[in-house]
Design a protein around this motif. Structure first.
Motif, mmCIF file in Angstrom:
data_model
loop_
_atom_site.group_PDB
_atom_site.id
_atom_site.type_symbol
_atom_site.label_atom_id
_atom_site.label_comp_id
_atom_site.label_asym_id
_atom_site.label_seq_id
_atom_site.Cartn_x
_atom_site.Cartn_y
_atom_site.Cartn_z
ATOM 1 N N SER A 70 0.837 -1.208 0.000
ATOM 2 C CA SER A 70 0.000 0.000 0.000
ATOM 3 C C SER A 70 0.865 1.248 0.000
ATOM 4 O O SER A 70 0.490 2.272 -0.594
ATOM 5 C CB SER A 70 -0.926 -0.003 1.224
ATOM 6 N N ALA A 73 2.263 1.717 -3.614
ATOM 7 C CA ALA A 73 1.290 2.278 -4.555
ATOM 8 C C ALA A 73 1.242 3.799 -4.518
ATOM 9 O O ALA A 73 0.709 4.434 -5.433
ATOM 10 C CB ALA A 73 -0.097 1.696 -4.258
ATOM 11 N N GLN A 74 1.794 4.417 -3.472
ATOM 12 C CA GLN A 74 1.813 5.875 -3.384
ATOM 13 C C GLN A 74 2.833 6.511 -4.327
ATOM 14 O O GLN A 74 2.699 7.673 -4.715
ATOM 15 C CB GLN A 74 2.130 6.309 -1.948
ATOM 16 N N ARG A 77 1.826 8.090 -7.918
ATOM 17 C CA ARG A 77 0.863 9.188 -7.750
ATOM 18 C C ARG A 77 1.540 10.455 -7.230
ATOM 19 O O ARG A 77 1.281 11.564 -7.689
ATOM 20 C CB ARG A 77 -0.249 8.755 -6.791
ATOM 21 N N THR A 224 -2.444 1.751 -10.151
ATOM 22 C CA THR A 224 -2.198 1.577 -8.716
ATOM 23 C C THR A 224 -2.326 0.111 -8.329
ATOM 24 O O THR A 224 -1.549 -0.406 -7.522
ATOM 25 C CB THR A 224 -3.191 2.420 -7.900
ATOM 26 N N TYR A 364 -5.096 7.088 2.325
ATOM 27 C CA TYR A 364 -6.224 6.375 1.738
ATOM 28 C C TYR A 364 -7.583 6.793 2.303
ATOM 29 O O TYR A 364 -8.585 6.753 1.576
ATOM 30 C CB TYR A 364 -6.046 4.868 1.915
ATOM 31 N N GLY A 369 -5.248 10.305 -1.470
ATOM 32 C CA GLY A 369 -4.179 10.457 -2.446
ATOM 33 C C GLY A 369 -4.011 11.846 -3.019
ATOM 34 O O GLY A 369 -3.197 12.047 -3.927
#
Length: 453
Positions: A70, A73-74, A77, A224, A364, A369
């Motif tokens: 998790s 996944a940042q 972005r 993502t 989240y 985001g």
């Protein structure tokens, strides 16, 4: 090869490149080393048989990797390193608080990895143990100095070689004689099982402070979901495999934990080429992560006090100082490495888990985001100098964890009442997640700002 010219700054779209599948190799390779194998010895040292050791490793890895992936996944972005993004939760200066703890984690892992590598080559190297440690530090420095692109290539090669080498080692380990009852559910101990699950959870969470550092160059349009799953599968498969291998070897090879690297090489037939070519390669690869992450964290701490331009020379200077300090710590010999390693992993969890809870809830659940990237670098921006809510929740959680801690150095009253079960990681996850979300929800006006670069 050209030295990376970016550090903690935002990666513009025209410099983005790559595919998310590369993250599988990064995180599989990050686990393909003798330190991860040594971590697999720990469930056996807690008294579990192979059945319960393997189950605890799989359960803990799959749980911990959810949080790790998790964070990964940042990266696309936001386009910035993981720990500087913590300024959005803790404030530009407040982020220094968790950074100090993260720096200790980097140093602890650097010491653990280097000690294992030096231990493994001691009988084959013509140099003293101190010289071996220094040489390892020099190689780590050079690879980390080149930076992101080279590290990705380095990890891909390691992953491919590891599949063959550790596949061979696994086949050999399955043929080793072990005592009866090792693959049956008899002799279950809840205390040892939960402790072993905590070890695997924490192992995966230990990548959280720098996991986004290796996805931040991916294009913003990158899926993502794909970033999450490639990171998740790479670290779960790599980490679980190495730990299970370590557990099997601890049962099948007498005195395996005394020198994990040397015994692993001996299992595969020995040989100086294998020892230096693979064992050291794997240890250097994971230590590069620690050195690269420590460099990012140091710059993040220093940058608010000085408008620092990170040139290749400045980059080299920072990394040289960090590497020298970490290498110096390695010369402090450990009489009981396994016990030191076990305490270190539990120590990590007490600080990492509250930080990860705050960071993920903010990303989240609260801001979804959406961040103003420019303000992350500005003390007078919308994230402020210090977010006392985040800092207070983080520090108070650590205090609340104390009664639940269970290590050889200290056992809290709650852990004692539960016969040694360590639930500090549960406290460290639930309390800051709920408290931070509840308190920060009152300030949602700061959450609705659009992304700016």
């Amino acid at each position: 090869m050209k030295v990376e010219n970016r550090s903690i700054d935002f990666i513009p779209e025209d410099e983005r490149y790559g595919e998310p599948r590369s993250l599988f190799f990064v995180w599989f390779g990050a686990n393909a080393n003798i330190t991860t194998v040594a971590a697999g010895v720990l469930p056996i040292s807690l008294g579990l048989n192979l059945f319960w050791s393997v189950l605890s490793i799989l359960v803990g890895s799959m749980i911990g990797a959810v949080f790790m992936a998790s964070h990964s996944a940042q990266g696309p972005r936001l386009g910035i390193p993981q720990m500087i993004q913590s300024r959005a939760q803790f404030g530009v200066f407040g982020a220094i608080v968790p950074l100090l703890f993260v720096m200790l984690i980097y140093l602890g892992f650097f010491v653990s990895n280097t000690l294992l590598a030096a231990q493994a080559v001691a009988t084959a190297s013509p140099f003293s143990n101190e010289v071996n440690i220094i040489l390892l530090g020099v190689v780590c420095f050079l690879v980390a100095l080149v930076g992101y692109r080279f590290i990705h290539r380095f990890q891909k090669i390691l992953s491919l070689v590891s599949i063959a080498v550790f596949g061979f080692a696994t086949v050999l380990s399955l043929a080793l004689p072990i005592e009866p009852g090792q693959w049956t559910p008899q002799g279950f101990s809840l205390v040892s099982f939960l402790a072993s699950v905590s070890i695997s959870v924490t192992w995966q969470l230990s990548y959280a402070p720098y996991v986004a550092d290796y996805s931040r160059y991916l294009p913003t349009r990158t899926s993502t979901r794909q970033v999450f799953w490639y990171s998740y599968l790479g670290t779960v498969i790599g980490g679980s495999w190495m730990m299970v291998l370590g557990a099997m070897l601890a049962k099948g090879v007498a005195g395996f934990s005394d020198n994990v690297g040397l015994n692993l090489v001996g299992l595969m037939g020995g040989g100086t080429l294998l020892m230096f070519g693979f064992v050291l390669y794997g240890q250097v690869a994971i230590n590069v992560f620690n050195l690269y992450g420590a460099f990012m964290s140091t710059v993040t701490v220093v940058e608010p006090y000085a408008q620092l331009k990170v040139t290749p020379l400045v980059r080299a200077g920072f990394m040289l100082v960090i590497c020298a300090a970490a290498t110096g710590l390695c010369t402090l010999a450990q009489n009981d490495f396994l016990q030191f390693f076990l305490n270190f992993i539990f120590f990590m969890s007490y600080f990492l888990i509250p930080w990860t809870a705050i960071n993920l809830v903010d990303y989240y659940a609260l801001r979804k985001g959406v961040y103003r990237i420019a303000d992350i670098f500005e003390p007078d921006g919308i994230y402020g100098r210090v977010n006392w809510i985040a800092v207070s929740v983080f520090l108070i959680t650590i205090v609340l964890e104390i009664p639940f801690m269970s290590t050889s150095l200290y056992t809290g009253p709650v852990a004692s009442a539960l016969q040694g079960i360590d639930l500090a990681w549960v406290v460290g996850l639930l309390i800051p997640a709920g408290a931070y979300y509840g308190l920060m929800s009152r300030y949602r006006c700061a959450v609705t700002a659009p992304v700016e670069t």
